[in-house]
Design an enzyme around this catalytic site. Structure first.
Site, short mmCIF file in Angstrom:
data_model
loop_
_atom_site.label_atom_id
_atom_site.label_comp_id
_atom_site.label_asym_id
_atom_site.label_seq_id
_atom_site.Cartn_x
_atom_site.Cartn_y
_atom_site.Cartn_z
N THR A 285 0.84 -1.20 0.00
CA THR A 285 0.00 0.00 0.00
C THR A 285 0.87 1.25 0.00
OG1 THR A 285 -1.75 -1.15 1.21
CG2 THR A 285 -1.79 1.25 1.26
N GLN A 315 -5.96 -2.30 -2.38
CA GLN A 315 -5.35 -1.03 -2.00
C GLN A 315 -4.58 -0.43 -3.17
OE1 GLN A 315 -5.07 -3.97 -0.39
NE2 GLN A 315 -4.82 -3.69 1.83
N GLN A 337 -10.19 1.76 -3.48
CA GLN A 337 -9.79 1.46 -2.11
C GLN A 337 -8.49 2.20 -1.78
OE1 GLN A 337 -9.64 -2.72 -1.11
NE2 GLN A 337 -8.67 -2.36 0.87
N ASP A 338 -8.50 2.89 -0.61
CA ASP A 338 -7.30 3.58 -0.12
C ASP A 338 -6.83 4.69 -1.06
OD1 ASP A 338 -7.52 1.68 1.82
OD2 ASP A 338 -5.49 0.91 1.66
N ASP A 359 -12.34 2.54 2.74
CA ASP A 359 -11.26 3.18 3.52
C ASP A 359 -10.55 4.25 2.67
OD1 ASP A 359 -12.00 1.14 5.25
OD2 ASP A 359 -10.24 -0.08 4.83
N ARG A 424 -14.39 2.94 9.80
CA ARG A 424 -14.20 1.74 10.61
C ARG A 424 -12.80 1.78 11.22
NH1 ARG A 424 -12.99 -3.46 6.74
NH2 ARG A 424 -11.64 -2.44 5.20
N TRP A 426 -9.38 0.93 11.76
CA TRP A 426 -8.23 0.19 11.23
C TRP A 426 -7.27 -0.21 12.35
CZ3 TRP A 426 -3.80 3.03 8.22
CH2 TRP A 426 -2.88 2.09 7.74
#
Length: 518
Positions: A285, A315, A337-338, A359, A424, A426
């Site tokens: 990531t 990610q 994502q990310d 996220d 949420r 992490w």
């Protein structure tokens, strides 16, 4: 691999002896001081086997000695990381190992700033840099997990360092964030400690017309790629270095290490830097970012940062910022994502557009996003989570604050088939606050989503204050111990630009507009 594990074990347990140091401490004294830390055992072990050139007379002395201890172990970890590189043979091991090399380097830089600070730096500065140092080593460890390296090697080297860093964070504890006072008044946009603490920032007004260099796809500038311009920029100039990037799509991965660099484009959707690295494609990531910013004092304006790896590749970061005192103004961040990795240090985002699925605003910076548009895209797994904040230690001064913004669906978003949540946890001490933000009907009545079972539900800090819109009702929100509905300005004020990131003392000098309070 057995011999490698033996080497690691030996390196972890063999004490470091310094013959030139003159002070050693009694066991009772060591136990007494170390009992004040969250991890007394490594504190006792390393103090017992080291001597230092200063006595411990008070808590300030103990903090300084603890800092030196953390620095020594980090330097040892860096050396061991280098030496173990040849043992990492698979592409995944080597990818994670390369991240760790870089992350140890950044950790030691932050510790150096804390051990020998410029005159005028504050406890809050120290807490920021120590928070980042800890985040770096947690990221080193995480890289091995996400690439599926089960017999992970290098993260073992950071275990004792992370505990020693947590000890220093505890000892340097600043006034609790709920009780912070307004920052000192400025003179000409700077507090009295700006220059000694090396925070020189210059205004962004008319940045394009005052650019040091121009990047243009059509060859009308000095460079045709952003990377070439960035790599040619001064690494430690005293003034701001402005790179004007003309309209166009620049398909490249860019890493910005110089200080006080500014990228200015022709507008969101006009100047676009794009890439497609992802965890699904074999990178960590951390390494997937299309643009990664490391140098402090970075500013971006009127640019879109994009990652096109797509939702199926997991990610995939559009922008990662580990730049202290960085500002992003009228920028776009596009991914799935990310998308936006607010990695570490102090950051501010104003009038930006952020797109993603899971996220998609995440990291462990102390960051405020103000007057931004946050757009949910259609996910592959029918679940949206806007944030995933990564605070691993209760004394880190980090969190994601979203103020006076809007959360809604992107064009074509199918809200009826998707459950969307504000965030949420992490990490164990995840901290996120939405204030005076318009929440569209896509937000699930529960508001927040679990990460895994009961993990972090008692230790996180999630809060909402004076939000509006059809998704803002808190009547059916989660009932976790760590969730809070703030009902007064005094409860919410610690999370303003002025208080959470002391923005009055550094954002003013950039020329970017901001709301100091609520």
């Amino acid at each position: 691999m057995a011999s490698l594990n033996l080497l690691i074990t030996t390196l972890l347990i063999v004490p470091i002896l310094f013959s030139s140091c003159v002070f050693s401490y009694s066991l009772s004294s060591i136990k007494s001081w170390c009992s004040q830390t969250p991890y007394p055992q490594p504190c006792e072990y390393y103090l017992s086997n080291n001597a230092f050139n200063k006595p411990i007379k008070n808590k300030s002395d103990f903090f300084k000695v603890s800092l030196e201890l953390a620095m020594q172990r980090a330097q040892m970890g860096q050396q061991n990381t280098h030496s173990l590189g040849s043992k990492c043979r698979s592409p995944s091991e080597r990818a994670a190992w390369a991240d760790c090399l870089e992350l140890y380097e950044y950790t030691i830089e932050k510790l150096n700033k804390t051990v020998a600070p410029h005159v005028g730096c504050t406890q809050t500065d120290f807490q920021t840099w120590l928070s980042t140092a800890l985040t770096n080593l947690e990221t080193c460890r995480a890289g091995f997990y996400e690439l599926g390296v089960t017999n992970y090697v290098l993260p073992l080297m950071s275990n004792n360092v992370t505990m020693l860093l947590s000890n220093t964070l505890s000892l340097n504890k600043v006034v609790p964030f709920q009780q912070q006072q307004q920052p000192p008044s400025n003179k000409d946009g700077f507090p009295t400690w700006v220059k000694p603490c090396d925070r020189k920032l210059l205004q962004t007004s008319s940045a394009a017309s005052k650019a040091n260099v121009v990047v243009a796809k059509d060859g009308s500038g000095k460079y045709t790629s952003v990377s070439a311009a960035v790599n040619a920029a001064p690494k430690s100039g005293s003034g701001r270095y402005v790179i004007y990037v003309k309209s166009g799509v620049y398909n490249e991965q860019v890493e910005i290490k110089g200080k006080n660099i500014m990228l200015v484009g022709d507008g969101i959707g006009k100047t676009i830097i794009t890439g497609s690295k992802s965890v699904g494609g074999g990178t960590t990531t951390f390494r997937s970012a299309t643009v990664a910013v490391v140098g402090d004092g970075f500013i971006a304006q009127d640019i879109t940062f994009r990652n096109t790896a797509g939702a199926a590749n997991h990610q995939a970061v559009a922008l990662r910022s580990g730049s202290d005192l960085s500002v992003f103004y009228k920028c776009g961040f596009e991914g799935y994502q990310d998308t936006l990795y607010v990695y570490s240090d102090r950051q501010f985002y104003r009038e930006c557009d952020i797109y993603g699925t899971i996220d998609f605003i995440f990291g462990n910076a102390a960051v405020v996003l103000q007057n931004c548009n946050i757009y949910a895209r259609n996910p592959t797994q029918k679940t949206i989570t806007v944030t995933a904040q990564g605070r691993t230690d209760p004394n880190q001064n980090t969190g994601i604050i979203i103020h006076n913004s809007k959360v809604t669906g992107a064009s074509g978003f199918q809200s009826s088939s998707v459950k969307s949540y504000l965030g949420r946890p992490w990490q164990k001490y995840s901290r996120t606050v939405f204030m005076k933000t318009n929440l569209d009907s896509l937000i699930n009545p529960a508001g927040w989503m679990q990460w895994s079972g009961n993990f972090a539900l008692d230790t996180l800090y999630y809060a909402e204050y004076a939000n509006t819109g059809p998704g803002s009702s808190t009547s059916n929100r989660v009932t976790w111990k760590g969730y809070h509905v703030l009902t007064s300005a005094s409860q919410a004020s610690p999370f303003t630009v002025a208080n959470f990131i002391a923005g009055n003392s550094w954002i003013t000098s950039t020329g970017v507009p901001f709301t100091s309070g609520l």
